[in-house]
Design a protein around this motif. Sequence first.
Motif, short mmCIF file in Angstrom:
data_model
loop_
_atom_site.label_atom_id
_atom_site.label_comp_id
_atom_site.label_asym_id
_atom_site.label_seq_id
_atom_site.Cartn_x
_atom_site.Cartn_y
_atom_site.Cartn_z
N GLN A 89 6.85 -8.93 -10.76
CA GLN A 89 6.21 -9.02 -12.06
C GLN A 89 4.81 -8.41 -12.04
O GLN A 89 4.33 -7.91 -13.05
CB GLN A 89 6.13 -10.47 -12.50
N ASP A 90 4.16 -8.48 -10.89
CA ASP A 90 2.78 -8.02 -10.78
C ASP A 90 2.63 -7.29 -9.45
O ASP A 90 2.87 -7.88 -8.39
CB ASP A 90 1.83 -9.22 -10.84
N VAL A 91 2.28 -6.02 -9.48
CA VAL A 91 2.14 -5.21 -8.27
C VAL A 91 0.66 -4.90 -8.04
O VAL A 91 -0.03 -4.42 -8.95
CB VAL A 91 2.94 -3.90 -8.36
N VAL A 92 0.20 -5.16 -6.82
CA VAL A 92 -1.17 -4.85 -6.43
C VAL A 92 -1.11 -3.81 -5.32
O VAL A 92 -0.57 -4.08 -4.24
CB VAL A 92 -1.92 -6.10 -5.93
N LEU A 93 -1.67 -2.63 -5.57
CA LEU A 93 -1.74 -1.59 -4.54
C LEU A 93 -3.06 -1.75 -3.80
O LEU A 93 -4.14 -1.70 -4.40
CB LEU A 93 -1.66 -0.20 -5.17
N VAL A 94 -2.96 -1.93 -2.49
CA VAL A 94 -4.13 -2.18 -1.66
C VAL A 94 -4.54 -0.89 -0.95
O VAL A 94 -3.80 -0.38 -0.10
CB VAL A 94 -3.83 -3.29 -0.63
N GLY A 95 -5.70 -0.37 -1.30
CA GLY A 95 -6.21 0.84 -0.66
C GLY A 95 -5.18 1.95 -0.60
O GLY A 95 -5.00 2.55 0.46
N PRO A 96 -4.49 2.25 -1.69
CA PRO A 96 -3.38 3.21 -1.63
C PRO A 96 -3.86 4.65 -1.47
O PRO A 96 -4.96 5.00 -1.91
CB PRO A 96 -2.70 3.03 -2.99
N SER A 97 -3.01 5.46 -0.87
CA SER A 97 -3.27 6.90 -0.82
C SER A 97 -2.98 7.50 -2.18
O SER A 97 -2.30 6.90 -3.02
CB SER A 97 -2.38 7.56 0.23
N ARG A 98 -3.48 8.72 -2.40
CA ARG A 98 -3.20 9.41 -3.66
C ARG A 98 -1.69 9.61 -3.81
O ARG A 98 -1.14 9.51 -4.90
CB ARG A 98 -3.91 10.76 -3.65
N ARG A 99 -1.01 9.87 -2.69
CA ARG A 99 0.44 10.08 -2.74
C ARG A 99 1.16 8.83 -3.22
O ARG A 99 2.09 8.91 -4.03
CB ARG A 99 0.96 10.51 -1.36
N SER A 100 0.73 7.65 -2.72
CA SER A 100 1.37 6.41 -3.13
C SER A 100 1.12 6.12 -4.60
O SER A 100 2.04 5.71 -5.34
CB SER A 100 0.86 5.24 -2.28
N ASP A 142 0.83 -1.21 0.00
CA ASP A 142 0.00 0.00 0.00
C ASP A 142 0.86 1.26 0.00
O ASP A 142 0.32 2.36 -0.04
CB ASP A 142 -0.92 0.02 1.22
N SER A 143 2.18 1.10 0.07
CA SER A 143 3.03 2.24 0.36
C SER A 143 4.13 2.47 -0.66
O SER A 143 4.76 1.52 -1.15
CB SER A 143 3.68 2.05 1.75
N ALA A 144 4.39 3.74 -0.94
CA ALA A 144 5.48 4.11 -1.83
C ALA A 144 6.84 3.80 -1.22
O ALA A 144 7.84 3.77 -1.94
CB ALA A 144 5.40 5.60 -2.18
N SER A 145 6.91 3.56 0.07
CA SER A 145 8.19 3.17 0.67
C SER A 145 8.66 1.82 0.13
O SER A 145 9.83 1.47 0.24
CB SER A 145 8.08 3.10 2.20
N ASP A 146 7.73 1.06 -0.46
CA ASP A 146 8.05 -0.27 -0.99
C ASP A 146 8.45 -0.24 -2.47
O ASP A 146 8.56 -1.30 -3.10
CB ASP A 146 6.86 -1.22 -0.80
N LEU A 147 8.66 0.93 -3.02
CA LEU A 147 9.03 1.02 -4.44
C LEU A 147 10.26 0.16 -4.80
O LEU A 147 10.25 -0.51 -5.84
CB LEU A 147 9.28 2.48 -4.82
N PRO A 148 11.33 0.15 -3.98
CA PRO A 148 12.50 -0.67 -4.36
C PRO A 148 12.17 -2.15 -4.50
O PRO A 148 12.72 -2.82 -5.39
CB PRO A 148 13.50 -0.42 -3.21
N LEU A 149 11.29 -2.66 -3.66
CA LEU A 149 10.90 -4.07 -3.76
C LEU A 149 9.92 -4.26 -4.92
O LEU A 149 9.98 -5.27 -5.63
CB LEU A 149 10.28 -4.55 -2.45
N ALA A 150 9.03 -3.30 -5.12
CA ALA A 150 8.07 -3.40 -6.22
C ALA A 150 8.77 -3.48 -7.57
O ALA A 150 8.26 -4.10 -8.51
CB ALA A 150 7.12 -2.20 -6.18
N GLU A 151 9.94 -2.87 -7.67
CA GLU A 151 10.69 -2.90 -8.93
C GLU A 151 11.13 -4.32 -9.30
O GLU A 151 11.43 -4.59 -10.47
CB GLU A 151 11.92 -1.99 -8.83
#
Length: 212
Positions: free
Chosen positions: A186-197, A174-183
């Motif tokens: 293969q498939d990223v699911v954002l759960v209830g993300p904030s507009r900022r994320s 749910d968080s932009a702090s996880d961008l390094p791992l998200a990179e």
Amino acid sequence: MITVFDLDGVLSRADTMATLIIARLRTRPWLALPVGVLAAVAAPATAEGELRPRCNRAIVHLALRGMSEDEYRRLARRTARRLASRPDNTTAEIVDAARAASAAGTCLVTTATERFLAERFLAEIGVSGAEVHASEFVFSHAGPSFRSHNVGRRKALAYRAAHPTGRLGRFFTDSASDLPLAELAQDVVLVGPSRRSVTAFEYAGIRFRRLG
């Protein structure tokens, strides 16, 4: 292929460590002001930067000062049970996905929350046998302090260390702090993300789908 779940905001809608800290402050009300100041400093900071994690570590050290390991574990157990018993704190679809991945031996939960608290919560919601990457405490007469803080880029480093050739399939966060791992996913699911994320993931060029 490994399925990775963030804990706070994903498997638990509430922040598990923050819930424990609030419970502790109920017995230490004189700490509410300094903790509140640190929280106010952290709030506007970007999830990807170092200021917010630094403030969060300071909050934990301050709120848990003088606590023994046994005292901490008792509080962690109570916190985990309380959060798991709240029907509004979990999403059945995500918990079922974590249970299925765990049963298949492909579930990894990564979190900034302290390991014992994270593992107790996972046990309470029936996600047993998952690999857990979490923050670690070391205890002294002064109370707990962070031996390691599993946040931001550290999550990606921990994953690479544990799975140097393993492929990261789906990543729930749910968080932009996880961008390094998200990179790495293969498939990223954002759960209830904030507009900022959402904006941060779009700016980073990471494709995702939203859940909630």
